[in-house]
Design an enzyme around this catalytic site. Structure first.
Site, PDB file in Angstrom:
ATOM      1  N   LYS A 118      -9.734  -9.791   6.622  1.00  0.00           N
ATOM      2  CA  LYS A 118      -8.742 -10.793   6.999  1.00  0.00           C
ATOM      3  C   LYS A 118      -9.186 -12.213   6.657  1.00  0.00           C
ATOM      4  CE  LYS A 118      -6.384  -8.221  10.635  1.00  0.00           C
ATOM      5  NZ  LYS A 118      -5.925  -8.208  12.042  1.00  0.00           N
ATOM      6  N   LYS A 211      -2.185   0.667   2.775  1.00  0.00           N
ATOM      7  CA  LYS A 211      -1.554   0.888   4.064  1.00  0.00           C
ATOM      8  C   LYS A 211      -0.202   0.185   4.129  1.00  0.00           C
ATOM      9  CE  LYS A 211      -2.559   0.459   9.018  1.00  0.00           C
ATOM     10  NZ  LYS A 211      -3.500  -0.081  10.019  1.00  0.00           N
ATOM     11  N   LYS A 214       3.482  -5.161   7.051  1.00  0.00           N
ATOM     12  CA  LYS A 214       4.543  -6.169   7.050  1.00  0.00           C
ATOM     13  C   LYS A 214       4.221  -7.324   6.107  1.00  0.00           C
ATOM     14  CE  LYS A 214       3.177  -9.684  10.293  1.00  0.00           C
ATOM     15  NZ  LYS A 214       3.481 -10.920   9.626  1.00  0.00           N
TER      16      LYS A 214
END
Length: 350
Positions: A118, A211, A214
């Protein structure tokens, strides 16, 4: 205060809930409430670990929090028999995180792969919260002394951290724990993972090696829980496949990620194994299988989308459910924090 078997899990209110969230988490929440005492949390404190450009700002966070709660309820979670609340309403999450920050070790956090993913290359500018959120996750679980946590494969490392923190706390404060009446020197349990179902990790409809997310720029990569029947049908029919027929044996999916993903979705939605699905559709073309998958997705997801829409249109009702859940969660959390403070040696009002 004896340890009671209890399930805890949380979902971040980051917006745009999709099929991966449903199959990877929410559908299992519904099943587990039949056999366990369950606490389901909308983890809004986790949602703000990155910049507001990621989580959308205050108005968006509130909307997304209600949407996740609505998804829980629309999917079948009973907020009267079990607890549904948002994390920030129970102060014990933050309090216990600080204590655990003083138990956990920097080396443990430095090994967390999700932070590296991230934060990317600009780690020096990442928030402390993003680095530390696995400790908050441990506090979320252990604040309720939960014994079981339904997690996806990508969260197993964080659950291992929670287990490590629980063990180190019990070791560091063993004498004090026994002095408080816990004769075995065990205060926090080591929670066990619950990984169930054939589609615990749902992949992108456009790339079976990634994966479902969104954050993917293509809306066709995912099925949103709010998509209508026509949109679901369009996305599945456009989903990436390969030119070969579906195999008849599960081993034939090993080198075919897109086929494996679609078969896994069908299996999870129908409550069957991948092999059972292949026994029915193996040898056939993807077009026929996709038509069957469209029918199944619409059958399972359309009622959830309709109920979510109804609930989100009544924010006062959703907020009342979250407040009631928070009051019940806080009753459990307060007992944990009283004992924890006594064990650590903090003076508190009696």
């Amino acid at each position: 205060m004896a340890i009671v078997e209890r399930v805890f899990s949380g979902v971040q209110p980051t917006g745009n809930l999709h099929l991966g969230n449903y199959l990877g988490a929410i559908v299992n929440f519904v099943k587990l409430q039949e056999t366990h005492n369950c606490i389901y949390c909308v983890v809004d404190m986790h949602a703000i670990t990155q910049g507001a450009d990621v989580w959308g700002g205050p108005a968006e966070l509130a909307r997304n929090t209600r949407e996740v709660a609505a998804a829980f309820i629309a999917a079948g979670v009973d907020p009267k028999k079990h607890i549904v609340f948002n994390q920030s309403q129970v102060s014990g999450h933050a309090e216990l995180t600080w204590i655990f920050n003083c138990v956990a070790r920097v080396g443990w956090l430095s090994r967390m792969t999700q932070f590296k993913e991230k934060a990317g290359k600009d780690r020096e500018n990442a928030s402390v919260g993003l680095y530390d959120y696995p400790v908050l996750m441990a506090a979320d679980i252990l604040l309720y002394r939960a014994t079981h946590v339904p997690v996806g494969e990508d969260q197993k490392q964080h659950l291992e951290l929670a287990r490590d923190i629980a063990q180190k706390f019990n070791n560091d404060f063993g004498d004090s724990i026994r002095g408080q009446g816990f004769n075995e020197g065990l205060f926090f349990p080591q929670p066990e993972p619950l990984i169930t179902g054939p589609a615990t990790r749902v992949m992108s409809l456009r790339d079976g090696t990634k994966k479902m997310s969104k954050s993917d720029s293509s809306d066709n990569s995912r099925i949103n829980l709010t998509d209508d029947a026509d949109t679901i049908a369009q996305k599945i029919r456009k989903a990436k496949t390969d030119p070969e027929p579906l195999p008849s044996e599960e081993k034939g999916l090993e080198t075919r990620p897109e086929a494996d993903n679609l078969v896994g979705i069908y299996a999870a939605l129908s409550g069957r194994s991948k092999q059972q699905v292949l026994s029915e559709f193996g040898g056939g073309q993807f077009s026929s299988f996709k038509n069957a998958l469209v029918e199944l997705c619409v059958e399972k997801l359309s009622p959830i989308a309709s109920e979510m829409k109804r609930l989100v249109a009544d924010p006062g009702h959703v907020d009342a459910i979250l407040v009631d859940g928070a009051e019940r969660a806080n009753a459990i959390a307060a007992e944990t924090m009283k004992s924890t403070k006594d064990i650590v040696g903090f003076i508190r009002s009696r």
